[in-house]
Enzyme design. Structure first.
Site, PDB file in Angstrom:
ATOM      1  N   GLU A 207       0.826  -1.201   0.000  1.00 56.86           N
ATOM      2  CA  GLU A 207       0.000   0.000   0.000  1.00 56.86           C
ATOM      3  C   GLU A 207       0.863   1.256   0.000  1.00 56.86           C
ATOM      4  O   GLU A 207       1.976   1.245   0.531  1.00 56.86           O
ATOM      5  CB  GLU A 207      -0.882   0.016   1.256  1.00 56.86           C
ATOM      6  CG  GLU A 207      -2.272  -0.571   1.068  1.00 56.86           C
ATOM      7  CD  GLU A 207      -3.218   0.370   0.321  1.00 56.86           C
ATOM      8  OE1 GLU A 207      -2.756   1.242  -0.445  1.00 56.86           O
ATOM      9  OE2 GLU A 207      -4.429   0.212   0.494  1.00 56.86           O
ATOM     10  N   ASP A 208       0.339   2.315  -0.595  1.00 59.10           N
ATOM     11  CA  ASP A 208       0.994   3.620  -0.488  1.00 59.10           C
ATOM     12  C   ASP A 208       0.794   4.194   0.909  1.00 59.10           C
ATOM     13  O   ASP A 208       1.718   4.655   1.543  1.00 59.10           O
ATOM     14  CB  ASP A 208       0.460   4.580  -1.561  1.00 59.10           C
ATOM     15  CG  ASP A 208      -1.071   4.575  -1.641  1.00 59.10           C
ATOM     16  OD1 ASP A 208      -1.714   3.745  -0.967  1.00 59.10           O
ATOM     17  OD2 ASP A 208      -1.623   5.410  -2.373  1.00 59.10           O
TER      18      ASP A 208
ATOM     19  N   ASP B 275      -4.776   4.927   6.006  1.00 60.42           N
ATOM     20  CA  ASP B 275      -5.401   6.093   6.622  1.00 60.42           C
ATOM     21  C   ASP B 275      -6.447   5.594   7.632  1.00 60.42           C
ATOM     22  O   ASP B 275      -6.100   5.294   8.762  1.00 60.42           O
ATOM     23  CB  ASP B 275      -6.012   6.910   5.465  1.00 60.42           C
ATOM     24  CG  ASP B 275      -6.539   8.263   5.883  1.00 60.42           C
ATOM     25  OD1 ASP B 275      -5.810   9.004   6.547  1.00 60.42           O
ATOM     26  OD2 ASP B 275      -7.684   8.586   5.535  1.00 60.42           O
TER      27      ASP B 275
ATOM     28  N   PHE C  41      -3.148  15.775   5.148  1.00 62.27           N
ATOM     29  CA  PHE C  41      -3.218  15.340   3.761  1.00 62.27           C
ATOM     30  C   PHE C  41      -1.882  15.515   3.038  1.00 62.27           C
ATOM     31  O   PHE C  41      -1.261  16.573   3.118  1.00 62.27           O
ATOM     32  CB  PHE C  41      -4.317  16.113   3.031  1.00 62.27           C
ATOM     33  CG  PHE C  41      -4.680  15.504   1.716  1.00 62.27           C
ATOM     34  CD1 PHE C  41      -5.473  14.368   1.642  1.00 62.27           C
ATOM     35  CD2 PHE C  41      -4.205  16.055   0.534  1.00 62.27           C
ATOM     36  CE1 PHE C  41      -5.792  13.800   0.423  1.00 62.27           C
ATOM     37  CE2 PHE C  41      -4.521  15.491  -0.694  1.00 62.27           C
ATOM     38  CZ  PHE C  41      -5.314  14.362  -0.753  1.00 62.27           C
TER      39      PHE C  41
ATOM     40  N   ARG D 271       0.463  12.758  -8.476  1.00 59.66           N
ATOM     41  CA  ARG D 271       0.992  11.387  -8.377  1.00 59.66           C
ATOM     42  C   ARG D 271       2.417  11.275  -8.915  1.00 59.66           C
ATOM     43  O   ARG D 271       3.187  10.417  -8.499  1.00 59.66           O
ATOM     44  CB  ARG D 271       0.106  10.411  -9.153  1.00 59.66           C
ATOM     45  CG  ARG D 271      -1.285  10.211  -8.587  1.00 59.66           C
ATOM     46  CD  ARG D 271      -1.911   8.953  -9.170  1.00 59.66           C
ATOM     47  NE  ARG D 271      -3.358   8.888  -8.995  1.00 59.66           N
ATOM     48  CZ  ARG D 271      -3.957   8.380  -7.920  1.00 59.66           C
ATOM     49  NH1 ARG D 271      -3.243   7.916  -6.916  1.00 59.66           N
ATOM     50  NH2 ARG D 271      -5.272   8.332  -7.842  1.00 59.66           N
TER      51      ARG D 271
HETATM   52  P1  IMP Z   1      -7.989   4.103   3.892  1.00 53.68           P
HETATM   53  O1  IMP Z   1      -8.742   5.230   4.549  1.00 53.68           O
HETATM   54  O2  IMP Z   1      -6.952   3.528   4.824  1.00 53.68           O
HETATM   55  O3  IMP Z   1      -8.924   3.063   3.357  1.00 53.68           O
HETATM   56  O4  IMP Z   1      -7.219   4.738   2.667  1.00 53.68           O
HETATM   57  C1  IMP Z   1      -7.891   4.894   1.444  1.00 53.68           C
HETATM   58  C2  IMP Z   1      -7.057   5.569   0.399  1.00 53.68           C
HETATM   59  O5  IMP Z   1      -7.182   6.958   0.591  1.00 53.68           O
HETATM   60  C3  IMP Z   1      -5.544   5.341   0.380  1.00 53.68           C
HETATM   61  O6  IMP Z   1      -5.148   4.152  -0.234  1.00 53.68           O
HETATM   62  C4  IMP Z   1      -5.127   6.532  -0.454  1.00 53.68           C
HETATM   63  O7  IMP Z   1      -5.285   6.246  -1.832  1.00 53.68           O
HETATM   64  C5  IMP Z   1      -6.094   7.594   0.003  1.00 53.68           C
HETATM   65  N1  IMP Z   1      -5.456   8.500   0.984  1.00 53.68           N
HETATM   66  C6  IMP Z   1      -5.445   8.408   2.329  1.00 53.68           C
HETATM   67  N2  IMP Z   1      -4.741   9.427   2.882  1.00 53.68           N
HETATM   68  C7  IMP Z   1      -4.309  10.190   1.831  1.00 53.68           C
HETATM   69  C8  IMP Z   1      -3.499  11.402   1.729  1.00 53.68           C
HETATM   70  O8  IMP Z   1      -3.041  12.004   2.723  1.00 53.68           O
HETATM   71  N3  IMP Z   1      -3.282  11.851   0.475  1.00 53.68           N
HETATM   72  C9  IMP Z   1      -3.747  11.231  -0.657  1.00 53.68           C
HETATM   73  N4  IMP Z   1      -4.481  10.109  -0.610  1.00 53.68           N
HETATM   74  C10 IMP Z   1      -4.757   9.588   0.627  1.00 53.68           C
HETATM   75 MG    MG Z   2      -4.135   3.346  -1.938  1.00 46.34          MG
END
Ligand code: IMP
Ligand code: MG
Length: 176
Positions: free
Chosen positions: A100-101, A104, A153, A166
């Site tokens: 994963e990148d 969150d 963010f 990106r």
């Molecule tokens: P989750 O909330 O852990 O399910 O994350 C969902 C997705 O939200 C991640 O895989 C990212 O693609 C995107 N995301 C979460 N935090 C950030 C951020 O700070 N910048 C850009 N994308 C984000």
């Molecule tokens: Mg992602």
């Protein structure tokens, strides 16, 4: 400082720090899986750059695949995570490491865990370049974490703000 759409972002994490963090994760994963052939599953879109660099640091035999997930904010507070492109092969009996990148809320990971439960994999591990501990809403384990960051963010290195950012080789934080 850079501008993407209506917002400004300031430099936060350098390309060198990112590379160091990815090399660290790759070494830890290699310690755990060098005696087998793990399958790395990158989560699109955001993880494409992490997967690429991770693979270059990982020197033992391995395979790669991708899955595409997207989360939608519903009218209620529950988040729905949808699978947009699925797995193209049988992973039963294999050791899978999700790449994963960023983690969150953790909603994407919960959806992935449910999905892989049905696949009968041997091991299911999770590696992420970035992790926002303060934003985590789920009780999930992350096995390999590159860099812990505050709940703000960020863009760059695969991460976008409404489609842009990106391609940035380093990471920027939203300017307040
Ligand atoms: P989750 O909330 O852990 O399910 O994350 C969902 C997705 O939200 C991640 O895989 C990212 O693609 C995107 N995301 C979460 N935090 C950030 C951020 O700070 N910048 C850009 N994308 C984000
Ligand atoms: Mg992602």
């Amino acid at each position: 400082m850079i501008q993407l759409h209506d917002k400004q972002f300031v430099p936060f994490i350098s390309a060198q720090e990112i590379d160091f963090a990815i090399a660290k994760i790759a070494a830890l994963v290699e310690d755990d899986f060098a005696d087998e052939v793990p399958v790395f599953v990158g989560v699109l879109n955001g993880a494409f750059m992490v997967v690429s660099d991770f693979m270059k640091h990982y020197k033992s035999p391995c395979e790669v695949s991708f899955i595409k997930m997207a989360s939608y904010e519903g009218t209620t507070s529950t988040n729905e995570v949808k699978q947009l492109i699925g797995l193209d092969r049988d992973l039963s009996g294999r050791s899978v490491v999700i790449i994963e990148d960023i983690v969150d809320t953790g909603n994407t990971l919960v959806a992935l865990k449910d999905l892989f439960k049905k696949q009968n994999v041997k091991h299911f591990k999770v590696a992420t370049l970035f992790f926002k501990p303060e934003a985590l809403k789920n009780d999930i384990k992350i096995d390999y974490v590159g860099i812990r960051i505050p709940n703000k963010f960020i863009v760059g290195f695969g991460l976008d703000y409404d489609g842009l950012g990106r391609n940035l080789p380093e990471v920027y934080q939203l300017k307040e």
